[in-house]
Design a protein around this motif. Structure first.
Motif, PDB file in Angstrom:
ATOM      1  N   ARG A 158       0.776  -1.061  -0.306  1.00  0.00           N
ATOM      2  CA  ARG A 158       0.474  -0.293  -0.328  1.00  0.00           C
ATOM      3  C   ARG A 158       0.864   1.784  -0.062  1.00  0.00           C
ATOM      4  NH1 ARG A 158      -2.990  -3.065  -1.268  1.00  0.00           N
ATOM      5  NH2 ARG A 158      -5.192  -3.395  -0.900  1.00  0.00           N
ATOM      6  N   ARG A 159       1.929   1.334   0.184  1.00  0.00           N
ATOM      7  CA  ARG A 159       2.711   1.791   0.598  1.00  0.00           C
ATOM      8  C   ARG A 159       4.538   1.634   0.168  1.00  0.00           C
ATOM      9  NH1 ARG A 159       1.740   0.701   5.263  1.00  0.00           N
ATOM     10  NH2 ARG A 159      -0.298   2.350   5.428  1.00  0.00           N
ATOM     11  N   PHE A 160       5.426   2.608  -0.567  1.00  0.00           N
ATOM     12  CA  PHE A 160       6.208   2.141  -0.802  1.00  0.00           C
ATOM     13  C   PHE A 160       7.473   1.772  -0.008  1.00  0.00           C
ATOM     14  CE2 PHE A 160      11.454   3.218  -2.412  1.00  0.00           C
ATOM     15  CZ  PHE A 160      10.983   2.901  -3.345  1.00  0.00           C
ATOM     16  N   SER A 161       7.384   1.392   1.347  1.00  0.00           N
ATOM     17  CA  SER A 161       7.865   0.682   1.883  1.00  0.00           C
ATOM     18  C   SER A 161       7.911  -0.546   2.016  1.00  0.00           C
ATOM     19  CB  SER A 161       7.745   1.438   3.119  1.00  0.00           C
ATOM     20  OG  SER A 161       6.513   1.881   4.279  1.00  0.00           O
ATOM     21  N   ASP A 162       6.503  -1.065   1.784  1.00  0.00           N
ATOM     22  CA  ASP A 162       5.954  -2.202   2.465  1.00  0.00           C
ATOM     23  C   ASP A 162       7.078  -2.746   0.697  1.00  0.00           C
ATOM     24  OD1 ASP A 162       4.208  -1.439   3.669  1.00  0.00           O
ATOM     25  OD2 ASP A 162       2.598  -1.221   2.178  1.00  0.00           O
ATOM     26  N   LEU A 163       7.425  -2.452  -0.581  1.00  0.00           N
ATOM     27  CA  LEU A 163       7.920  -2.983  -1.057  1.00  0.00           C
ATOM     28  C   LEU A 163       9.344  -3.474  -0.903  1.00  0.00           C
ATOM     29  CD1 LEU A 163       6.949  -0.806  -4.134  1.00  0.00           C
ATOM     30  CD2 LEU A 163       6.307  -3.094  -3.967  1.00  0.00           C
ATOM     31  N   HIS A 195      15.418   4.941 -13.673  1.00  0.00           N
ATOM     32  CA  HIS A 195      16.319   4.801 -11.570  1.00  0.00           C
ATOM     33  C   HIS A 195      16.931   5.382 -11.028  1.00  0.00           C
ATOM     34  CE1 HIS A 195      20.849   2.327 -11.712  1.00  0.00           C
ATOM     35  NE2 HIS A 195      20.030   2.867 -10.578  1.00  0.00           N
ATOM     36  N   TYR A 196      16.822   7.221 -11.432  1.00  0.00           N
ATOM     37  CA  TYR A 196      17.000   7.976 -10.775  1.00  0.00           C
ATOM     38  C   TYR A 196      16.126   8.291  -9.404  1.00  0.00           C
ATOM     39  CZ  TYR A 196      17.631  12.972  -8.560  1.00  0.00           C
ATOM     40  OH  TYR A 196      17.913  13.868  -8.361  1.00  0.00           O
ATOM     41  N   TYR A 197      14.341   8.097 -10.004  1.00  0.00           N
ATOM     42  CA  TYR A 197      13.258   8.431  -8.873  1.00  0.00           C
ATOM     43  C   TYR A 197      13.784   6.868  -7.920  1.00  0.00           C
ATOM     44  CZ  TYR A 197      11.513  10.665 -13.170  1.00  0.00           C
ATOM     45  OH  TYR A 197      10.836  11.471 -14.052  1.00  0.00           O
ATOM     46  N   LEU A 198      13.921   5.717  -8.321  1.00  0.00           N
ATOM     47  CA  LEU A 198      13.590   4.993  -7.027  1.00  0.00           C
ATOM     48  C   LEU A 198      15.085   4.942  -6.341  1.00  0.00           C
ATOM     49  CD1 LEU A 198      13.027   1.470  -6.634  1.00  0.00           C
ATOM     50  CD2 LEU A 198      15.348   0.918  -8.182  1.00  0.00           C
ATOM     51  N   LEU A 199      15.690   5.893  -7.000  1.00  0.00           N
ATOM     52  CA  LEU A 199      17.615   5.886  -5.673  1.00  0.00           C
ATOM     53  C   LEU A 199      16.907   6.948  -4.830  1.00  0.00           C
ATOM     54  CD1 LEU A 199      20.473   5.521  -7.609  1.00  0.00           C
ATOM     55  CD2 LEU A 199      19.204   4.507  -6.159  1.00  0.00           C
ATOM     56  N   LYS A 200      16.104   7.379  -5.227  1.00  0.00           N
ATOM     57  CA  LYS A 200      15.609   8.704  -4.605  1.00  0.00           C
ATOM     58  C   LYS A 200      14.304   8.319  -3.493  1.00  0.00           C
ATOM     59  CE  LYS A 200      16.640  13.035  -4.865  1.00  0.00           C
ATOM     60  NZ  LYS A 200      17.373  13.809  -4.551  1.00  0.00           N
ATOM     61  N   LEU A 201      13.747   8.177  -4.041  1.00  0.00           N
ATOM     62  CA  LEU A 201      13.098   7.414  -3.979  1.00  0.00           C
ATOM     63  C   LEU A 201      13.481   6.252  -1.671  1.00  0.00           C
ATOM     64  CD1 LEU A 201      10.064   5.935  -5.939  1.00  0.00           C
ATOM     65  CD2 LEU A 201       9.037   7.529  -4.037  1.00  0.00           C
ATOM     66  N   LEU A 202      14.165   5.263  -2.405  1.00  0.00           N
ATOM     67  CA  LEU A 202      14.618   4.632  -1.477  1.00  0.00           C
ATOM     68  C   LEU A 202      15.706   5.741  -0.308  1.00  0.00           C
ATOM     69  CD1 LEU A 202      16.691   1.901  -3.328  1.00  0.00           C
ATOM     70  CD2 LEU A 202      14.813   1.387  -2.264  1.00  0.00           C
ATOM     71  N   GLU A 203      16.084   6.589  -0.937  1.00  0.00           N
ATOM     72  CA  GLU A 203      16.195   7.206   0.021  1.00  0.00           C
ATOM     73  C   GLU A 203      15.755   8.005   0.964  1.00  0.00           C
ATOM     74  OE1 GLU A 203      19.896  10.114  -0.589  1.00  0.00           O
ATOM     75  OE2 GLU A 203      18.273  11.010  -1.785  1.00  0.00           O
ATOM     76  N   ALA A 204      14.458   8.397   0.714  1.00  0.00           N
ATOM     77  CA  ALA A 204      13.821   9.342   1.655  1.00  0.00           C
ATOM     78  C   ALA A 204      12.885   8.638   2.279  1.00  0.00           C
ATOM     79  CB  ALA A 204      12.519   9.937  -0.224  1.00  0.00           C
ATOM     80  N   HIS A 205      13.271   6.957   1.896  1.00  0.00           N
ATOM     81  CA  HIS A 205      11.893   6.051   2.892  1.00  0.00           C
ATOM     82  C   HIS A 205      13.328   4.958   3.869  1.00  0.00           C
ATOM     83  CE1 HIS A 205       8.884   6.937   0.249  1.00  0.00           C
ATOM     84  NE2 HIS A 205       8.197   6.406   1.427  1.00  0.00           N
ATOM     85  N   SER A 228      19.646  22.693 -10.844  1.00  0.00           N
ATOM     86  CA  SER A 228      18.943  21.773 -10.650  1.00  0.00           C
ATOM     87  C   SER A 228      19.496  20.174 -11.620  1.00  0.00           C
ATOM     88  CB  SER A 228      17.423  21.273 -11.231  1.00  0.00           C
ATOM     89  OG  SER A 228      16.345  20.411 -11.674  1.00  0.00           O
ATOM     90  N   LEU A 229      19.954  21.214 -12.983  1.00  0.00           N
ATOM     91  CA  LEU A 229      20.052  20.203 -13.557  1.00  0.00           C
ATOM     92  C   LEU A 229      21.715  20.034 -12.542  1.00  0.00           C
ATOM     93  CD1 LEU A 229      21.382  18.545 -16.079  1.00  0.00           C
ATOM     94  CD2 LEU A 229      22.434  20.170 -16.541  1.00  0.00           C
ATOM     95  N   GLN A 230      22.311  20.822 -11.729  1.00  0.00           N
ATOM     96  CA  GLN A 230      23.941  20.149 -11.144  1.00  0.00           C
ATOM     97  C   GLN A 230      23.103  19.238  -9.890  1.00  0.00           C
ATOM     98  OE1 GLN A 230      27.390  21.218 -11.813  1.00  0.00           O
ATOM     99  NE2 GLN A 230      26.827  19.180 -10.821  1.00  0.00           N
ATOM    100  N   HIS A 231      22.510  19.461  -9.032  1.00  0.00           N
ATOM    101  CA  HIS A 231      21.855  18.728  -7.832  1.00  0.00           C
ATOM    102  C   HIS A 231      22.042  17.099  -8.939  1.00  0.00           C
ATOM    103  CE1 HIS A 231      19.586  18.197  -4.414  1.00  0.00           C
ATOM    104  NE2 HIS A 231      18.454  16.866  -5.185  1.00  0.00           N
ATOM    105  N   VAL A 232      21.102  17.157  -9.587  1.00  0.00           N
ATOM    106  CA  VAL A 232      20.823  15.904 -10.873  1.00  0.00           C
ATOM    107  C   VAL A 232      22.114  14.789 -10.412  1.00  0.00           C
ATOM    108  CG1 VAL A 232      19.987  13.830 -12.590  1.00  0.00           C
ATOM    109  CG2 VAL A 232      18.573  16.100 -11.477  1.00  0.00           C
ATOM    110  N   ALA A 233      22.672  15.901 -10.809  1.00  0.00           N
ATOM    111  CA  ALA A 233      24.880  15.899 -11.344  1.00  0.00           C
ATOM    112  C   ALA A 233      25.319  14.842 -10.121  1.00  0.00           C
ATOM    113  CB  ALA A 233      25.531  17.000 -12.047  1.00  0.00           C
ATOM    114  N   ASP A 234      25.021  15.992  -9.532  1.00  0.00           N
ATOM    115  CA  ASP A 234      25.822  15.344  -7.478  1.00  0.00           C
ATOM    116  C   ASP A 234      25.138  13.843  -7.177  1.00  0.00           C
ATOM    117  OD1 ASP A 234      26.723  17.687  -8.531  1.00  0.00           O
ATOM    118  OD2 ASP A 234      25.581  19.044  -6.698  1.00  0.00           O
ATOM    119  N   ASP A 235      23.683  13.840  -7.334  1.00  0.00           N
ATOM    120  CA  ASP A 235      23.108  13.329  -6.643  1.00  0.00           C
ATOM    121  C   ASP A 235      23.496  11.853  -7.709  1.00  0.00           C
ATOM    122  OD1 ASP A 235      21.672  14.177  -4.980  1.00  0.00           O
ATOM    123  OD2 ASP A 235      19.690  14.008  -6.138  1.00  0.00           O
TER     124      ASP A 235
END
Length: 343
Positions: A148-153, A167-177, A314-321
């Motif tokens: 029901r939520r991302f952490s359930d995965l 791929h970037y979305y996945l890594l950011k979601l993992l980090e957020a959780h 924003s672009l630099q932030h993504v590159a740093d991530d």
């Protein structure tokens, strides 16, 4: 890894953002005015700059199903005073390969490829920002999933496409959780294989977005557990050009003209969502209703604007991530890629 090996591998051990942006004033570009402007701004030192000279130019432009090149005729922007050769590629690494081979002059891309381009020495410059959507992108689970939520995965199977937005979305979601990639059975696959793995039930979840996500949700029973990447990703995309094309005065004039035509085409799309949806449905052989929904639920109008400080940051932030996630080998300063003044 191919889809055929996936079953064996798996056996081992925010509310939508408001559409508050205002449309830019409609701009009309006549053939005569554009030629005159191109001559005045870019061809002053080139002798007799004539329509015949510009008509000798062939501009190689990347095109995919959702890019503006497919809609320029409907928007009244297809009558260019130069030749346009569309290069039809799926995107991502193939676009960078085309740039490296000198086979491409102009392309649209997300905020992910520029760091990879700088790492590999691929020649490109960034000339404008495309303000895109953050809604209807995220994570879908199969019908019947108990998540029901991302952490359930945690501990479950999830497909993504490596070195892309997903791929970037996945890594950011993992980090957020407070999770790591190793906390899930994450399977990196090409986009078509990832979709096939999900629809055939080989994985429980998929990181996806856009029309393919709506198709999966509406027709195949997928269910969103994350349906917006607001706060994780800006939604910006980049308009890029080959440095050699920009260095040639005639091609630079053609790039400047094509960029403004693309800007006008996106403005037309915003004013004519029903026609855009019908054309998109014809191009993709998917229901027009899904494209209508994509337009209706977008977080903001899709517009091309000059590069601003916020977009550059924003672009630099993504590159740093990407460096922090070890997707690129080092932190790269992307500021040198920007070439303003073309729009």
């Amino acid at each position: 890894m191919g889809l055929a090996q996936l079953p064996a591998l798996l056996g081992r051990d925010r509310p939508r953002a408001a559409r508050s942006a205002r449309l830019m004033p409609r701009q009309l570009y006549s053939r005569r005015a554009l030629l005159a402007g191109a001559g005045a701004l870019t061809l002053a030192g080139c002798g007799a700059a004539t329509e015949r000279a510009l008509s000798d130019v062939t501009l190689s432009v990347w095109r995919y199903k959702t890019t503006a090149g497919n809609f320029m005729a409907a928007a009244g922007q297809a009558d260019t005073p130069y030749q346009v050769r569309y290069v039809d590629l799926p995107g991502g690494p193939l676009v960078l390969n085309a740039y490296a081979a000198g086979a491409l002059d102009y392309a649209y891309m997300s905020e992910i490829p520029p760091a990879f381009a700088l790492q590999s020495g691929t020649p490109l410059r960034l000339i404008a920002t495309h303000q895109g959507d953050v809604n209807n992108s995220g994570v879908l689970v199969v019908k019947g999933s108990s998540a029901r939520r991302f952490s359930d995965l945690r501990g479950r199977t999830i497909a993504y496409t490596p070195n892309t937005n997903n791929h970037y979305y996945l890594l950011k979601l993992l980090e957020a959780h407070d999770l790591r990639l190793s906390d899930m059975q994450a399977v990196g696959l090409p986009a078509n294989d990832a979709n096939a793995a999900f629809t055939r039930g080989h994985v429980e979840a998929i990181v996806t977005g856009g029309i393919s996500a709506l198709l999966t949700e509406s027709l195949l029973g997928g269910r969103w557990i994350v349906r917006s990447v607001a706060g994780l990703y800006s939604g910006n995309f980049c308009i890029s050009a080959h440095p050699a094309a920009l260095a040639d005065p005639l091609k630079r004039a053609a790039i400047r003209d094509y960029l403004r035509r693309e800007q006008a085409t996106w403005q037309w799309i915003e004013r004519n969502p029903e026609r855009w949806a019908a054309l998109s449905a014809t191009l993709s052989s998917q229901p027009a209703a899904l494209f209508q929904r994509l337009a209706r639920e977008a977080s903001r109008p899709a517009l091309i604007v000059p590069p601003a400080k916020a977009a550059i940051a924003s672009l630099q932030h993504v590159a740093d991530d990407l460096a922090r996630f070890a997707l690129v080998r080092d932190r790269f300063d992307l500021s040198a890629l920007w070439e303003p003044g073309l729009i």
